[in-house]
Design a protein around this motif. Structure first.
Motif, PDB file in Angstrom:
ATOM      1  N   MET A  49       0.825  -1.212   0.000  1.00  0.00           N
ATOM      2  CA  MET A  49       0.000   0.000   0.000  1.00  0.00           C
ATOM      3  C   MET A  49       0.853   1.254   0.000  1.00  0.00           C
ATOM      4  N   ARG A  50       1.987   1.219   0.701  1.00  0.00           N
ATOM      5  CA  ARG A  50       2.895   2.381   0.682  1.00  0.00           C
ATOM      6  C   ARG A  50       3.441   2.618  -0.726  1.00  0.00           C
ATOM      7  N   LEU A  51       3.750   1.529  -1.417  1.00  0.00           N
ATOM      8  CA  LEU A  51       4.255   1.644  -2.783  1.00  0.00           C
ATOM      9  C   LEU A  51       3.171   2.193  -3.712  1.00  0.00           C
ATOM     10  N   LEU A  52       1.960   1.684  -3.573  1.00  0.00           N
ATOM     11  CA  LEU A  52       0.868   2.082  -4.462  1.00  0.00           C
ATOM     12  C   LEU A  52       0.451   3.539  -4.270  1.00  0.00           C
ATOM     13  N   ARG A  53       0.635   4.068  -3.049  1.00  0.00           N
ATOM     14  CA  ARG A  53       0.200   5.449  -2.811  1.00  0.00           C
ATOM     15  C   ARG A  53       1.145   6.474  -3.446  1.00  0.00           C
ATOM     16  N   THR A  54       2.296   6.022  -3.923  1.00  0.00           N
ATOM     17  CA  THR A  54       3.271   6.961  -4.469  1.00  0.00           C
ATOM     18  C   THR A  54       3.791   6.483  -5.827  1.00  0.00           C
ATOM     19  N   HIS A  55       2.832   6.282  -6.749  1.00  0.00           N
ATOM     20  CA  HIS A  55       3.097   5.992  -8.162  1.00  0.00           C
ATOM     21  C   HIS A  55       3.677   4.602  -8.421  1.00  0.00           C
ATOM     22  N   GLY A  56       3.843   3.781  -7.389  1.00  0.00           N
ATOM     23  CA  GLY A  56       4.539   2.512  -7.583  1.00  0.00           C
ATOM     24  C   GLY A  56       6.033   2.691  -7.727  1.00  0.00           C
ATOM     25  N   VAL A  57       6.517   3.845  -7.246  1.00  0.00           N
ATOM     26  CA  VAL A  57       7.933   4.203  -7.380  1.00  0.00           C
ATOM     27  C   VAL A  57       8.663   3.932  -6.062  1.00  0.00           C
ATOM     28  N   THR A  58       9.858   3.378  -6.175  1.00  0.00           N
ATOM     29  CA  THR A  58      10.644   3.101  -4.972  1.00  0.00           C
ATOM     30  C   THR A  58      12.097   3.516  -5.162  1.00  0.00           C
ATOM     31  N   ARG A  59      12.711   3.917  -4.049  1.00  0.00           N
ATOM     32  CA  ARG A  59      14.156   4.146  -3.992  1.00  0.00           C
ATOM     33  C   ARG A  59      14.850   3.077  -3.133  1.00  0.00           C
ATOM     34  N   GLN A  60      14.063   2.164  -2.544  1.00  0.00           N
ATOM     35  CA  GLN A  60      14.633   1.145  -1.670  1.00  0.00           C
ATOM     36  C   GLN A  60      15.493   0.180  -2.485  1.00  0.00           C
ATOM     37  N   VAL A  61      16.744   0.070  -2.092  1.00  0.00           N
ATOM     38  CA  VAL A  61      17.698  -0.740  -2.851  1.00  0.00           C
ATOM     39  C   VAL A  61      17.230  -2.183  -2.959  1.00  0.00           C
ATOM     40  N   ASP A  62      16.625  -2.714  -1.891  1.00  0.00           N
ATOM     41  CA  ASP A  62      16.212  -4.117  -1.915  1.00  0.00           C
ATOM     42  C   ASP A  62      14.987  -4.360  -2.793  1.00  0.00           C
ATOM     43  N   ARG A  63      14.354  -3.289  -3.293  1.00  0.00           N
ATOM     44  CA  ARG A  63      13.192  -3.456  -4.168  1.00  0.00           C
ATOM     45  C   ARG A  63      13.513  -3.106  -5.622  1.00  0.00           C
ATOM     46  N   LEU A  64      14.680  -2.562  -5.861  1.00  0.00           N
ATOM     47  CA  LEU A  64      15.078  -2.228  -7.225  1.00  0.00           C
ATOM     48  C   LEU A  64      15.290  -3.500  -8.035  1.00  0.00           C
ATOM     49  N   GLU A  65      14.904  -3.456  -9.308  1.00  0.00           N
ATOM     50  CA  GLU A  65      15.085  -4.612 -10.172  1.00  0.00           C
ATOM     51  C   GLU A  65      16.378  -4.527 -10.984  1.00  0.00           C
ATOM     52  N   GLY A  66      17.003  -3.373 -10.951  1.00  0.00           N
ATOM     53  CA  GLY A  66      18.300  -3.211 -11.599  1.00  0.00           C
ATOM     54  C   GLY A  66      19.285  -2.590 -10.620  1.00  0.00           C
ATOM     55  N   ALA A  67      20.507  -2.410 -11.072  1.00  0.00           N
ATOM     56  CA  ALA A  67      21.526  -1.795 -10.226  1.00  0.00           C
ATOM     57  C   ALA A  67      21.257  -0.298 -10.114  1.00  0.00           C
ATOM     58  N   THR A  68      21.468   0.239  -8.932  1.00  0.00           N
ATOM     59  CA  THR A  68      21.271   1.666  -8.734  1.00  0.00           C
ATOM     60  C   THR A  68      22.310   2.468  -9.519  1.00  0.00           C
ATOM     61  N   HIS A  69      21.880   3.625 -10.034  1.00  0.00           N
ATOM     62  CA  HIS A  69      22.799   4.502 -10.771  1.00  0.00           C
ATOM     63  C   HIS A  69      23.420   5.555  -9.867  1.00  0.00           C
ATOM     64  N   GLY A  70      22.881   5.647  -8.623  1.00  0.00           N
ATOM     65  CA  GLY A  70      23.364   6.653  -7.693  1.00  0.00           C
ATOM     66  C   GLY A  70      22.275   7.064  -6.729  1.00  0.00           C
ATOM     67  N   ALA A  71      22.576   8.045  -5.897  1.00  0.00           N
ATOM     68  CA  ALA A  71      21.650   8.449  -4.839  1.00  0.00           C
ATOM     69  C   ALA A  71      20.346   9.012  -5.381  1.00  0.00           C
ATOM     70  N   TRP A  72      20.350   9.478  -6.624  1.00  0.00           N
ATOM     71  CA  TRP A  72      19.136  10.050  -7.227  1.00  0.00           C
ATOM     72  C   TRP A  72      18.185   8.984  -7.775  1.00  0.00           C
ATOM     73  N   TYR A  73      18.637   7.750  -7.848  1.00  0.00           N
ATOM     74  CA  TYR A  73      17.971   6.729  -8.662  1.00  0.00           C
ATOM     75  C   TYR A  73      16.693   6.205  -8.009  1.00  0.00           C
ATOM     76  N   TYR A  74      15.693   5.974  -8.838  1.00  0.00           N
ATOM     77  CA  TYR A  74      14.449   5.325  -8.415  1.00  0.00           C
ATOM     78  C   TYR A  74      13.919   4.511  -9.579  1.00  0.00           C
ATOM     79  N   GLU A  75      13.023   3.572  -9.267  1.00  0.00           N
ATOM     80  CA  GLU A  75      12.378   2.763 -10.293  1.00  0.00           C
ATOM     81  C   GLU A  75      10.876   2.680 -10.014  1.00  0.00           C
ATOM     82  N   GLN A  76      10.091   2.646 -11.073  1.00  0.00           N
ATOM     83  CA  GLN A  76       8.680   2.297 -10.930  1.00  0.00           C
ATOM     84  C   GLN A  76       8.568   0.795 -11.069  1.00  0.00           C
ATOM     85  N   VAL A  77       8.137   0.136 -10.000  1.00  0.00           N
ATOM     86  CA  VAL A  77       8.059  -1.327 -10.002  1.00  0.00           C
ATOM     87  C   VAL A  77       6.614  -1.823  -9.959  1.00  0.00           C
TER      88      VAL A  77
END
Length: 393
Positions: free
Chosen positions: A212-240
């Protein structure tokens, strides 16, 4: 004389100061006060997780999505609710159906649910994936019985407690998660506490909470353990996931943090008002709301049902006369299945007779913490006068 509304927010100097402090701070949207408000909700209700959002409708939507409602899935609920309870399921792509109400509590009837479930099973028809109960007017639904049915028939339970923060069932606060998978609260201005607009979903399931926390904010995450690819840096986020912008602002949350400190006093005042109505509205052509011994209501509403055989002109004449004399009564609710949109889905008038009979005679009288004794006296006196004016000789 000014009109007395059926409900109204109670905002004091502490609330104003809390909001003002945010307006001069670094955060107006998703700041620290959102987490503070969620923590206060957890403390008040006893659940493990609170997910604050911008309305109860949003809370219902993310709750349903987190539970997997979508095309081919089914939600059952009560016709005696605001349309958002089922609309949010339709927005998920699910289908909806209804279960009639208990004529005493005006809540979803567990016996009617049991009968409908068994009938569906016997016919080889699919049952619900989710049942959404509603704590109408602040009186908790019998979610304990519905939980037993959920375990037997394999569905999930969402408790739409938009009316019921501060209420309890068999000594347990609503929102504690003892029987419901997710409980939803509303913080609209006429509700028990307010954040202007706002809502929250309470759960003891960490997976549901994170979803529910993910869904309330576009399905976007910055949590490293939820990223599906390697992070590009501190700015990086993914819509999962496919989410929405349902975030509560820090302005709203600061008001909520301040308001929830007065939750107990708000509820106590509502119960005092209801108790006086119970006594002083006897011997009139109406029935005051029945209360279950298993629950303590939050009294968001005080709905009475009129004895239409003893009143000339019916409910409309009663309603119109009260409004004309400055008593801002309201009607809750037009049964969901009777709205044109739902008729186009195949529902018909007379499908759920208990809900329809209740609607035909119900009126909600003013009840809110700031209602003064003098104002309540005026309400009572006017109801008595209108009853006399319209009474059948």
């Amino acid at each position: 004389m000014p009109t007395i509304p059926y409900g109204r927010q109670s905002v004091d100097e502490a609330d104003l100061a809390a909001v003002s402090a945010v307006l001069t701070s670094d955060f107006l949207t998703q700041g620290p006060h959102v987490e503070h408000f969620e923590a206060a909700l957890v403390e008040a209700c006893g659940a493990t997780h609170a997910v604050a959002v911008n309305s109860a409708t949003s809370a219902l939507h993310v709750a349903y999505l987190a539970l997997g409602l979508g095309p081919g899935k089914r939600l059952w609920s009560t016709p005696n609710t605001f349309v958002s309870t089922t609309n949010a399921a339709l927005l998920c792509g699910a289908s909806v159906d209804f279960v009639d109400i208990d004529p005493q509590t005006y809540n979803l009837d567990p016996q009617a649910l049991a009968h409908k479930l068994e009938t569906a099973r016997r016919r080889g028809e699919p049952g619900p994936d989710v049942v959404a109960t509603v704590d109408f007017a602040g009186q908790p639904c019998d979610v304990a019985s519905i939980r037993k049915l959920a375990d037997a028939y394999g569905f999930r339970v969402v408790e739409d407690a938009s009316h019921a923060i501060g209420a309890s069932w068999r000594g347990e606060p609503i929102g504690c998660g003892q029987h419901a998978d997710i409980t939803v609260f509303s913080f609209h201005p006429v509700k028990i506490i307010t954040t202007g607009e706002g809502g929250a979903a309470m759960t003891n399931d960490s997976v549901l909470a994170e979803s529910m926390r993910l869904l309330r904010t576009h399905g976007v995450t910055r949590q490293v353990d939820r990223l599906e690819g390697a992070t590009h840096g501190a700015w990086y986020y993914e819509q999962v996931a496919l989410g929405l912008n349902y975030r509560m602002t820090d302005i709203q949350a600061a008001l909520g943090v301040s308001q929830i400190k007065r939750l107990e006093s708000f509820i106590a005042r509502r119960r005092t008002i209801a108790a006086r109505y119970d006594v002083e509205l006897t011997d009139l052509p109406l029935k005051t709301p029945w209360q279950s011994e298993d629950s303590v209501s939050a009294y968001h509403l005080y709905p009475v049902t009129l004895d239409l055989q003893r009143l000339k002109g019916g409910r409309k004449a009663f309603f119109d006369l009260l409004r004309a004399r400055g008593i801002g009564v309201q009607v809750h609710y037009i049964p969901v299945h009777t709205h044109p949109y739902y008729k186009r889905l195949g529902f018909q008038v007379e499908d759920y007779p208990c809900s329809e009979r209740y609607y035909e005679s119900c009126i909600s009288l003013p009840i809110f913490p700031a209602l003064t004794d003098q104002e309540q006296s005026r309400v009572i006196r006017t109801v008595q006068e209108v009853s006399f004016d319209l009474g059948v000789d």
